[in-house]
Design an enzyme around this catalytic site. Structure first.
Site, PDB file in Angstrom:
ATOM      1  N   HIS A  10      77.029  74.997  59.006  1.00 22.06           N
ATOM      2  CA  HIS A  10      75.796  74.225  58.898  1.00 22.06           C
ATOM      3  C   HIS A  10      76.106  72.807  58.411  1.00 22.06           C
ATOM      4  O   HIS A  10      77.050  72.592  57.638  1.00 22.06           O
ATOM      5  CB  HIS A  10      74.834  74.912  57.936  1.00 22.06           C
ATOM      6  CG  HIS A  10      74.307  76.209  58.479  1.00 22.06           C
ATOM      7  ND1 HIS A  10      73.300  76.921  57.878  1.00 22.06           N
ATOM      8  CD2 HIS A  10      74.652  76.908  59.589  1.00 22.06           C
ATOM      9  CE1 HIS A  10      73.055  78.008  58.589  1.00 22.06           C
ATOM     10  NE2 HIS A  10      73.866  78.030  59.628  1.00 22.06           N
ATOM     11  N   GLU A  47      74.523  70.762  56.364  1.00 22.60           N
ATOM     12  CA  GLU A  47      74.394  70.483  54.924  1.00 22.60           C
ATOM     13  C   GLU A  47      75.625  71.001  54.171  1.00 22.60           C
ATOM     14  O   GLU A  47      76.152  70.329  53.287  1.00 22.60           O
ATOM     15  CB  GLU A  47      73.138  71.149  54.353  1.00 22.60           C
ATOM     16  CG  GLU A  47      71.849  70.778  55.051  1.00 22.60           C
ATOM     17  CD  GLU A  47      71.468  71.787  56.106  1.00 22.60           C
ATOM     18  OE1 GLU A  47      72.340  72.168  56.922  1.00 22.60           O
ATOM     19  OE2 GLU A  47      70.289  72.182  56.138  1.00 22.60           O
ATOM     20  N   CYS A  57      68.545  76.151  55.541  1.00 20.99           N
ATOM     21  CA  CYS A  57      68.379  77.605  55.664  1.00 20.99           C
ATOM     22  C   CYS A  57      68.131  78.224  54.291  1.00 20.99           C
ATOM     23  O   CYS A  57      68.608  77.732  53.266  1.00 20.99           O
ATOM     24  CB  CYS A  57      69.577  78.237  56.364  1.00 20.99           C
ATOM     25  SG  CYS A  57      71.141  78.047  55.509  1.00 20.99           S
ATOM     26  N   CYS A 101      71.962  77.074  52.584  1.00 21.79           N
ATOM     27  CA  CYS A 101      72.040  75.633  52.311  1.00 21.79           C
ATOM     28  C   CYS A 101      71.008  75.190  51.275  1.00 21.79           C
ATOM     29  O   CYS A 101      71.287  74.302  50.465  1.00 21.79           O
ATOM     30  CB  CYS A 101      71.859  74.844  53.603  1.00 21.79           C
ATOM     31  SG  CYS A 101      73.259  75.039  54.720  1.00 21.79           S
TER      32      CYS A 101
HETATM   33 ZN    ZN Z   1      72.324  76.284  56.309  1.00 17.42          ZN
END
Ligand code: ZN
Length: 287
Positions: free
Chosen positions: A56, A58, A82, A92
C-alpha cells in the site's frame, strides 16, 4: 484553490497513476498515491506497489521516511487508508495513528461497502483532522480507478441495505447486467434526496411506509415524461428494470449531507428486487 495543500494532493494523484498492479491478482486493485509533508516540506511519498508488489502507498511512504519523526505531519492519500488487514499485516490507518500524524487528506473513500468509511472513522476516533480532496482531483481519481470502482457498483443480491457517498459515487446498480437497474442520486435538501432513472422508469410510492406494502410494483404511476423523483427519509421509490416485469423497490432510510453540517454526504436505503408474472425463478434475472 491553488493553495499549498492542493499542490500536495495534485502530487498524490500523479503518483497514483504510477501504481503497479501485482501479477495474478483476480480483482482489479486501486491506484493509490500518498505524500507525507511535515512543516511544509515533503518527507516521503509513494505509489501503490512501489516498495514491493501489492504494498500500500501509505505503508511504503512511511517506510521510505525511515527514521524521520512523522509526528504532526500531514498525509495526502488518494484512497481512504485501509482499516483492516490479515495479521500480521498492520492496516494503514493504524500505521498513520501510530506515527502521530495530525491531518489526513483523503481522495476517494473505499468503495467496498463492507469497509467504506472505516479507515476514516479510525483516524477520526484517534483525533486526526480529516479533509477531502477537491472535486476536480476526485474526478481524476475516479477515471484512473474506474475498474477498481466498478467492481463494487453492481450488487447482485436480490435484497439488502446499501450505504454510499452520493456525491463521490452517485450511481448504484442493483442486480447484475444485463438485468441491472442503475439508480442515480443527488442531494436535494436536508434529509431529502433526488433519485433518477430513465424516463418512465421511476415512481414514488406515495404514502407507503414499508416495502411489504408494495403489492404490485407495476401498478405505480410511471410517468413517461419523468426521470426523477424527490424523496424524503422513509419514502419508497420504485425503479422499473430492463424488463417490464422486473422492479427494484427502495426505502430511503437515511440521508446525510455536508450542507446540513453532517460529517459526510451519504444515503442509506434498503431494497428488494421484485419480479411479477415471471416464468422462471428470480435467479434467472440475477444471473
Ligand atoms: Zn493500506
Amino acid at each position: 484553490m491553488m493553495d499549498e495543500h492542493y499542490r500536495w494532493m495534485r502530487k498524490a494523484v500523479d503518483l497514483a497513476a504510477l501504481s503497479i498492479s501485482e501479477l495474478g491478482r483476480g480483482d482489479p486493485p486501486p491506484a493509490v498515491g500518498a505524500v507525507i509533508v511535515k512543516d511544509g516540506i515533503e518527507v516521503a511519498s509513494a505509489f501503490r506497489g512501489q516498495c514491493a508488489a501489492g504494498n500500500h502507498a501509505e505503508k511504503c511512504a512511511i517506510e521510505s521516511a525511515g527514521e524521520k519523526n512523522l509526528h504532526g505531519s500531514v498525509v495526502y492519500t488518494t484512497l481512504e487508508p485501509c482499516s483492516r488487514r490479515n495479521a500480521p499485516k498492520i492496516a494503514c490507518a493504524q500505521r498513520l495513528i501510530d506515527q502521530g500524524v495530525s491531518t489526513v487528506y483523503i481522495g476517494l473513500y473505499d468503495p467496498n461497502p463492507k469497509i467504506y468509511r472505516e479507515g476514516w472513522k479510525m483516524l477520526r476516533d484517534a483525533g486526526i483532522s480529516l479533509r477531502d480532496f477537491p472535486a476536480d482531483l476526485r474526478n481524476e481519481l475516479r477515471v484512473i480507478n474506474a475498474e477498481f470502482l466498478n467492481q463494487y457498483r453492481s450488487n447482485g443480491n436480490p435484497s439488502g441495505s446499501v450505504t454510499f457517498d452520493y456525491v463521490q459515487s452517485p450511481i448504484f446498480t442493483i442486480g447484475k447486467p444485463p438485468f441491472a437497474i442503475d439508480t442515480t442520486w443527488s442531494h436535494a435538501a436536508s434529509g431529502v434526496i433526488h433519485a433518477y432513472s430513465d424516463n418512465g422508469k421511476i415512481a414514488l410510492a406515495r404514502y407507503a411506509e414499508s416495502l411489504d406494502e408494495i403489492d404490485d410494483p407495476s401498478a405505480m404511476n410511471f410517468n413517461p415524461d419523468k426521470s426523477s423523483v424527490t424523496a424524503k427519509v422513509g419514502n419508497i421509490i420504485v425503479f422499473r428494470g430492463p424488463r417490464e416485469n422486473m422492479y427494484a423497490i427502495l426505502k430511503v432510510e437515511q440521508v446525510l449531507s455536508l450542507d446540513r453540517k453532517d460529517d459526510r454526504n451519504e444515503v442509506t436505503f434498503t431494497y428488494e428486487i421484485r419480479t411479477i408474472n415471471t416464468k422462471g425463478p428470480l435467479d434467472d434475472f440475477l444471473e
